[in-house]
Design a protein around this motif. Sequence first.
Motif, short mmCIF file in Angstrom:
data_model
loop_
_atom_site.label_atom_id
_atom_site.label_comp_id
_atom_site.label_asym_id
_atom_site.label_seq_id
_atom_site.Cartn_x
_atom_site.Cartn_y
_atom_site.Cartn_z
N TRP A 147 43.17 39.15 51.88
CA TRP A 147 43.67 38.94 50.51
C TRP A 147 42.57 39.05 49.47
N ARG A 148 41.38 39.49 49.85
CA ARG A 148 40.25 39.50 48.91
C ARG A 148 40.53 40.35 47.67
N ASP A 149 41.07 41.54 47.87
CA ASP A 149 41.32 42.45 46.75
C ASP A 149 42.81 42.66 46.49
N TYR A 150 43.63 41.82 47.07
CA TYR A 150 45.07 42.04 46.99
C TYR A 150 45.60 41.62 45.63
N GLU A 151 46.47 42.48 45.05
CA GLU A 151 47.10 42.18 43.77
C GLU A 151 48.54 41.74 44.02
N TRP A 152 48.81 40.47 43.80
CA TRP A 152 50.16 39.95 44.00
C TRP A 152 51.07 40.42 42.87
N GLU A 153 52.26 40.83 43.22
CA GLU A 153 53.22 41.31 42.23
C GLU A 153 54.35 40.30 42.06
N ASP A 154 54.91 40.30 40.88
CA ASP A 154 56.05 39.43 40.59
C ASP A 154 57.28 39.98 41.31
N PRO A 155 57.89 39.22 42.24
CA PRO A 155 59.05 39.74 42.96
C PRO A 155 60.34 39.71 42.16
N ALA A 156 60.33 39.06 40.99
CA ALA A 156 61.57 38.86 40.24
C ALA A 156 62.29 40.15 39.88
N PRO A 157 61.60 41.19 39.35
CA PRO A 157 62.34 42.41 39.00
C PRO A 157 63.07 43.03 40.20
#
Length: 332
Positions: free
Chosen positions: A238-248
């Motif tokens: 998870w060092r460079d991981y970009e979490w995305e908003d799952p809502a859409p």
Amino acid sequence: MNDTAPNPRRQTLLASLDGARPSAPAWFQQALEQAPDRGFTEAAGARIETLTWGERGKPGLLFLHGNGAHADWWSFIAPFFSNAYRCTALSWSGMGGSDRRERYSFDIFVEEAMTVAETTGLFESKVKPVFIGHSFGGFPIIEAAARHGERLGGGIIIDTPIFSAERRKERREKGSAWEMRPHKIYPTLEDALQRFRLVPAQPCENLFIADFIARTSLTQVDTSEGSGWTWRFDPYLWRDYEWEDPAPALSAPKCLLAVLLGARSTLMHEGDIARMRRILPLGTPVIDIPEAYHHVPIDQPLALVAALRAVLAGWASASASGENTPMNSGLA
């Protein structure tokens, strides 16, 4: 504050067993006796570990595990479905027996799920496959439902944490339970088993399942740092991981969705669940699994099997009657 109080992040489950295997009920032993075919599928340049049960040509089920876990989390669940379904469980890249990558991304995990489903025969039936994911495993399902939902019969997510941007920020500020540093190498299997823990920490009555998962979470290594046993996931995933908003994606699936929650899970607050319900399409079932914490497959495996069967049967019935649409699942 009591400085001698145990740190929940260091809570272990198997220390009292001293490496011994706890007794297990017959149903669990019989499930494990239905050994899967083990193999690998290449996806986005990495070998992805796969476990399969059941005959090709039957309706497909893809089982997706959570963060730091592996495909064998489903080895005592998937056999309950293998008579009627072609079942596959994968280990995400960076976890289990799958290859590690230099970088990981949300797009790659979605690609892994779709590629494995294709190559292991889950699309060979006239009935569209259903994806089932626990915790982190639910996020690629949500996105696959939005991007590729016309190819899927549905997606079932199990205690997947749907947080607002504010809640994600709050959790980041509190610090991650997943510390990005090299894994320790334990001199013996027994030493390693005694360090196994669940994240987030929780009570666990089914030590026979925890012991099985712990053993299948370890690998024997011989490195310049020493010989012994260590965990089978990339500590830097998870060092460079970009979490995305799952809502859409959650609000606009192109297939049916269902949500199963651990009734005792502390991962999502009441406000998080209420927000998730508002985002989900009308008619999406949200079902509590009684006496389950976050790790539902460990806490209440047979109740989970029953709930999955109920959702699948409801969708099949709705499909046969022409009612199988995201706006009318028949199980609200």
